[in-house]
Design a protein around this motif. Structure first.
Motif, PDB file in Angstrom:
ATOM      1  N   CYS A  36       0.813  -1.216   0.000  1.00  0.00           N
ATOM      2  CA  CYS A  36       0.000   0.000   0.000  1.00  0.00           C
ATOM      3  C   CYS A  36       0.847   1.266   0.000  1.00  0.00           C
ATOM      4  O   CYS A  36       0.322   2.361   0.149  1.00  0.00           O
ATOM      5  N   CYS A  47      -1.601  -2.251   4.691  1.00  0.00           N
ATOM      6  CA  CYS A  47      -1.441  -3.693   4.388  1.00  0.00           C
ATOM      7  C   CYS A  47      -0.609  -4.443   5.419  1.00  0.00           C
ATOM      8  O   CYS A  47      -0.768  -5.641   5.579  1.00  0.00           O
ATOM      9  N   CYS A  50       4.786  -4.728   5.155  1.00  0.00           N
ATOM     10  CA  CYS A  50       6.127  -4.168   5.373  1.00  0.00           C
ATOM     11  C   CYS A  50       6.575  -4.283   6.824  1.00  0.00           C
ATOM     12  O   CYS A  50       7.561  -3.656   7.208  1.00  0.00           O
ATOM     13  N   CYS A  66       6.870   1.391   6.581  1.00  0.00           N
ATOM     14  CA  CYS A  66       6.517   2.562   5.763  1.00  0.00           C
ATOM     15  C   CYS A  66       6.018   3.730   6.614  1.00  0.00           C
ATOM     16  O   CYS A  66       5.872   4.835   6.111  1.00  0.00           O
TER      17      CYS A  66
HETATM   18  S1  FES Z   1       3.410  -0.896   2.812  1.00  0.00           S
HETATM   19 FE1  FES Z   1       1.395  -1.315   3.511  1.00  0.00          FE
HETATM   20  S2  FES Z   1       1.566  -0.946   5.658  1.00  0.00           S
HETATM   21 FE2  FES Z   1       3.493  -0.460   4.907  1.00  0.00          FE
END
Ligand code: FES
Ligand code: SF4
Length: 198
Positions: A36, A47, A50, A66
């Motif tokens: 995401c 999501c 990561c 992220c």
């Molecule tokens: S890339 Fe989706 S929560 Fe970090």
């Protein structure tokens, strides 16, 4: 703004204060899976693919790379048994929605995720929000949004805006990790503006 020194997978990383763990990892060629995240968009944290382990102030926590900002002396691990298990489960849940999505299948192979583990709820959208956020934040068009909640949540184009804005744009299409976006657009087109020129 000063730099921060931290460690990721045993590698020392020097990066500007305020950067995320994901940016720090990418700056030294360490790859963390994301679904995401988009560098032009505000961090979302939807999501959780990561997820990484971070040791800070005497505690180990699992955080979204992220979103989590770097701090001095942070020790980060991006590949552990625990993280593999977390990513595997998350992918299995997402595969129940979009079993044929290529990006999910590639990650599923890497993490040994079984697409048959959860009963299929094929909505084809994994709610990453990339399309909705890109349209709002980058294009400032707000031509699509989420409707409903929970398991019923899905994306929907707003016909009045989409019929004017989307034809010459479609920049969100390649962002979608599944086929949901194009399908929703085709449906909107067919139902709401059948005479529009491509
Ligand atoms: S890339 Fe989706 S929560 Fe970090
Ligand atoms: S349609 Fe695609 S890009 Fe949009 S939220 Fe769903 S999975 Fe993400």
């Amino acid at each position: 703004m000063s730099d921060v020194l931290l460690q990721i997978d045993g590698k020392e990383v020097n990066i500007r204060e305020g950067a995320t763990i994901l940016e720090a990892a990418q700056s030294v060629g360490i790859s963390i899976p994301t679904l995401c995240h988009h560098e032009k968009l505000e961090a979302y944290g939807g999501c959780r693919v990561c997820s990484v382990e971070a040791d800070a102030r005497g505690r180990t926590t699992v955080v979204a790379a992220c979103l989590f900002p770097v701090e001095a002396n942070l020790v980060v691990r991006t590949r552990t048994e625990k993280l593999n298990r977390i990513r595997k489960s998350l992918l299995e849940m997402m595969l129940a929605h979009a079993p044929d999505a290529e990006q999910l299948q590639e990650l599923a192979q890497e993490y040994g995720a079984d697409k048959a583990r959860f009963e299929k709820e094929a909505s084809f959208c994994i709610h990453c929000g990339l399309c909705v956020r890109y349209c709002a934040e980058v294009k400032k068009a707000n031509a699509l949004g989420f409707i409903d909640r929970g398991a019923k949540k899905e994306i929907s184009f707003i016909p009045e805006i989409a019929s004017k804005e989307c034809w010459n744009c479609k920049e969100c299409f390649p962002l979608c990790p599944t086929s949901a976006l194009q399908a929703a657009f085709v449906l909107t087109k067919a139902l709401s503006f059948p005479d529009s020129e491509e």
